[in-house]
Design an enzyme around this catalytic site. Structure first.
Site, PDB file in Angstrom:
ATOM      1  CD1 TRP A   1      33.927   5.411  50.462  1.00  0.00           C
ATOM      2  CD2 TRP A   1      31.416   5.483  50.593  1.00  0.00           C
ATOM      3  NE1 TRP A   1      33.271   5.932  51.699  1.00  0.00           N
ATOM      4  CE2 TRP A   1      32.163   5.726  51.838  1.00  0.00           C
ATOM      5  CE3 TRP A   1      30.073   5.256  50.476  1.00  0.00           C
ATOM      6  CZ2 TRP A   1      31.109   6.153  52.803  1.00  0.00           C
ATOM      7  CZ3 TRP A   1      29.224   5.793  51.443  1.00  0.00           C
ATOM      8  CH2 TRP A   1      29.883   6.032  52.677  1.00  0.00           C
ATOM      9  CG  ASP A   2      34.784   9.923  49.152  1.00  0.00           C
ATOM     10  OD1 ASP A   2      34.781   8.830  49.711  1.00  0.00           O
ATOM     11  OD2 ASP A   2      35.729  10.802  49.830  1.00  0.00           O
TER      12      ASP A   2
ATOM     13  CD  GLU B   1      36.990   5.312  57.187  1.00  0.00           C
ATOM     14  OE1 GLU B   1      37.236   5.113  56.099  1.00  0.00           O
ATOM     15  OE2 GLU B   1      37.656   6.499  57.628  1.00  0.00           O
TER      16      GLU B   1
ATOM     17  CE  LYS C   1      37.500   9.882  59.622  1.00  0.00           C
ATOM     18  NZ  LYS C   1      38.497   8.819  58.773  1.00  0.00           N
TER      19      LYS C   1
END
Length: 751
Positions: free
Chosen positions: A357-358, A486, A591
């Site tokens: 999805w980056d 995450e 994160k």
């Protein structure tokens, strides 16, 4: 944190041999051209630790993942990019002994990546019993001829000796992440043509999953600097080599130019691709190395003309932004809608080398603004072309609609971690949001009305099927997910996931009323389905805490022991390399941007005070151990006036790999997150916004910078933005006049 390369605005220069950090240096000096690329490996023999890697766009293999904990709905295979034939191989022998910098006495060493021209060079001197030997290499993968590698080698000894050069193609390669050195290639033949071109043909192994097999041919032509005493060919299975032997006087320079053409069955018919490789190598040899290099210089100059970002007063920051743009453009430039941007590009094998999805969340805005609408549309069409795969993924989970994959080459999910693959479903919303952002930026509904509405409807139907109704609270919820953070798995009502799903449902319902009637009739959407989309959107449960004035990351986040990341000792950082996974999951540490990711996307729907409260609550607990994290925080920090924090996090995103900040660059570069350095400048410091359909700027200048400047392509115009201590300049370089907002005031731009 470790910096091996000198600060330089256009180059990476390594002035000594770092044997203990060879993998890091190799990652940093990777090159590519969208069709293929390779790490900065040595051409000659090197017996020390290194990671040899050459990769071809769109060529991959489905590795098996059926293990003891496989469950129904789980992907059948893990898709991975596979190491391709070594096309740079060129061994150098002095008096029958290979040069090997792992064991030779090195007198001097320089490795340089020229980002202005896309050329990697190396020059070193070794000491042998008879004296010293200087060797230089230079290579590039052509932008104008994407199947071509051009390589030059020159050798000079200060004593009389025999020099042998062995340019070769070696297909006997394997992945670093392969089990027990498993290989993925079958050798199909080696040959030498009448014109002297050597070639190797390989094909990926059979697999039980029905995915395409790929055939690849590498063809090599070699031009020596002068007639050698010996010129012979040797071949063996998967390997071809030409051996050139020269008897050299002291100070005499000898060498060769090597031209390799790599073709695949992705791009050529089975009947033609071997001949295409042969002809491509011949054409490159006939053009000559110098002519190809001039082509390369001109091609990169055209790209930099629109893409370059100038930073005055901070060489480290300048090097960072150019390095990141260079590596992004080396990975992808939009020529092929079947391709996308892997998180490691052509620089390593981690993450399987597939699409995440980056692309939509981070890379699309950059490509839209500095490469143009056609390139951006190809990124969007990639998802439309894979819509059938997204429907398949949802069916595998017993759900309606389209679930876009976390990791893919074909549209079918091929990642092997359940908590990522089928819990991190928020990526669906980023793909929908990208269509919205592109349409708002360009002002063109053509893509949305023709292709994008199919994608939006599939995603909306998935969300409508994935939510459940909570009668007790009269709202809709989404349980069992992993948000962008995450470091938390299987949580309920992740604010970002719920908020973006609600937004997608509302936006899709709105767009379904606006598409052309002919298109609407093919979609099969009724009034009841539209009513349900709107109801779910309006009644979506969004956890919040009134006392703190924040959105709550998920249902039980505030039950954790909350403390800032600054309370961690340096010996514990990064925590993903020092803590057990159990300890990480139970901690409050974040994160990457999670709740704040939603406020970044939907910033136009919230006031500054709401963003400030959430930023000041969540950012201190964020350890930024995802490469995608610093840029979002930098942009939000700039928007709320925290320029010190914005600058700190810009440096982190711009030099993440250059300084090996997360201690993992040796595995390969963080390609997709490199877009974050551009976003941090353009959306952060310059305050550019386009999401409401108006182009606006609210520029600021970080401490230590004398100024910065960049260009954007916007609705058929080329605009230059420059910011100094004294003023902000907006200049229309081409296109029709345009009114923009600058610090809240309307300004008309005329060329």
């Amino acid at each position: 944190m470790k910096t091996l390369f000198a600060y330089d605005p256009w180059r990476l220069v390594e002035r000594e041999l770092h044997r203990e950090d060879m993998r890091l240096s190799e990652s940093m000096t990777s090159i590519g051209n969208g069709h293929m690329g390779m790490r900065g490996n040595f051409e000659e023999r090197y017996s020390g630790d290194c990671h040899r890697g050459t990769y071809l766009a769109g060529v991959w293999f489905p590795d098996k993942t059926r293990v003891g904990w496989w469950k129904n709905g789980y992907p059948l295979y893990f898709g991975k990019v596979i190491n391709a034939m070594n096309i740079i191989s060129l061994r150098v022998r002095i008096d029958r002994e290979d040069i090997d910098l792992a064991t030779d006495e090195v007198v001097s060493f320089t490795r340089m990546l020229d980002m202005r021209e896309g050329v990697l060079s190396r020059d070193f001197v070794i000491r042998r019993e008879g004296g010293t030997v200087r060797v230089s290499f230079e290579r590039f993968v052509s932008i104008d001829r994407p199947e071509i590698l051009a390589l030059r080698c020159r050798v000079t000894a200060d004593y009389a000796c025999k020099v042998a050069l062995l340019p070769a193609i070696d297909a006997d390669v394997h992945n670093e992440d392969a089990n027990y050195d498993e290989t993925f290639w079958l050798f199909e033949g080696e040959e030498e043509s009448e014109s002297g071109v050597l070639s190797v043909a390989v094909r990926t192994k059979e697999n039980p999953f029905g995915t395409p097999r790929f055939a690849v041919v590498g063809a090599m032509a070699v031009t020596p600097t002068e007639k050698p005493r010996k010129n012979k060919t040797s071949t063996q299975e998967g390997y071809v080599c030409r051996k050139l032997v020269f008897d050299c006087e002291p100070g005499q320079t000898v060498g060769c130019d090597k031209f390799v053409c790599v073709t695949t069955s992705r791009d050529h018919s089975e009947e033609a691709f071997a001949l295409s490789a042969h002809d491509g190598a011949m054409a490159a040899q006939q053009a000559g190395y110098d002519a190809l290099r001039r082509e390369q210089e001109r091609a990169w100059a055209r790209r930099w003309e629109k893409a370059d970002v100038l930073i005055a007063g901070d060489v480290a920051a300048q090097q960072g932004i150019r390095f990141n743009i260079f590596q992004l453009f080396s990975t992808y430039y939009g020529e092929d809608a079947r391709l996308n941007i892997g998180p490691k590009g052509f620089t390593g094998e981690k993450y399987g080398g597939a699409t995440y999805w980056d692309t939509e969340a981070y890379c699309l805005p950059l490509y839209t603004a500095i490469a143009g609408e056609e390139v951006a549309q190809n990124l969007l069409k990639y998802r439309w072309l894979q819509l059938d795969g997204a429907y398949h993924n949802a069916r595998e989970q017993g759900l309606p609609g389209a679930l876009y994959p976390m990791v893919t080459f074909t549209g079918v999910e091929c990642h092997n971690e359940w908590e990522i693959t089928f819990e991190e479903i928020h990526r669906n919303s980023a793909i929908a949001y990208a269509i919205y952002a592109y349409t708002q930026y360009t002002g063109d509904r053509g893509y949305l009305d023709t292709y994008g509405i199919d994608v939006l409807l599939g995603i909306a139907r998935f969300w409508a099927g994935r939510v459940h109704y909570c009668a007790k609270k009269d709202c809709y919820m989404i349980h069992g997910v992993t948000g962008p953070n995450e470091y938390e798995n299987n949580v309920n009502n992740n604010w970002y996931t719920n908020r973006m799903a609600a937004w997608v449902l509302s936006y899709t319902a709105e767009q379904l009323m606006l598409v052309p009637r002919e298109k609407a009739q093919t979609l099969g959407v009724g009034a009841e389905e539209l009513r349900r989309f709107r109801e779910i959107s309006e009644k979506m449960y969004l956890p919040c805490d009134e006392e703190l004035g924040i959105f709550v990351q998920h249902d039980t986040f505030l039950d954790k022991e909350l403390r800032p990341a600054s309370s961690l000792s340096s010996e514990e950082r990064p925590i993903n390399q020092h803590w057990s996974w159990d300890k990480i999951l139970r901690s409050c540490f974040i994160k990457q941007a999670d709740t704040l990711q939603g406020l970044y996307f939907l910033e136009h729907l919230y006031d500054k005070e709401t963003i400030r409260r959430n930023f000041e609550f969540y950012e201190p607990m964020t350890v930024h151990e995802s490469s995608l994290s610093p840029c979002v925080h930098s942009i939000l920090a700039a928007s709320i006036g925290r320029l010190d924090k914005a600058q700190e996090l810009y440096q982190r995103t711009a030099r993440l790999d250059l300084d090996n900040i997360n201690n993992d660059t040796g595995d390969g570069l963080h390609i997709t997150s490199m877009a974050g350095s551009w976003l941090s400048i353009v959306q952060g410091f310059a305050g550019m916004r386009t999401i409401t359909g108006e182009l606006s700027f609210d520029p600021q200048l970080p401490d230590g910078w004398d100024g910065y400047a960049f260009k954007i392509v916007y609705r058929g115009r080329l605009i230059e933005v420059s910011v100094t201590r004294e003023s902000t300049g907006l200049r229309l370089l081409s296109g029709e006049p345009l009114t923009v907002a600058l610090k809240g005031k309307q300004v008309e731009l005329r060329s």
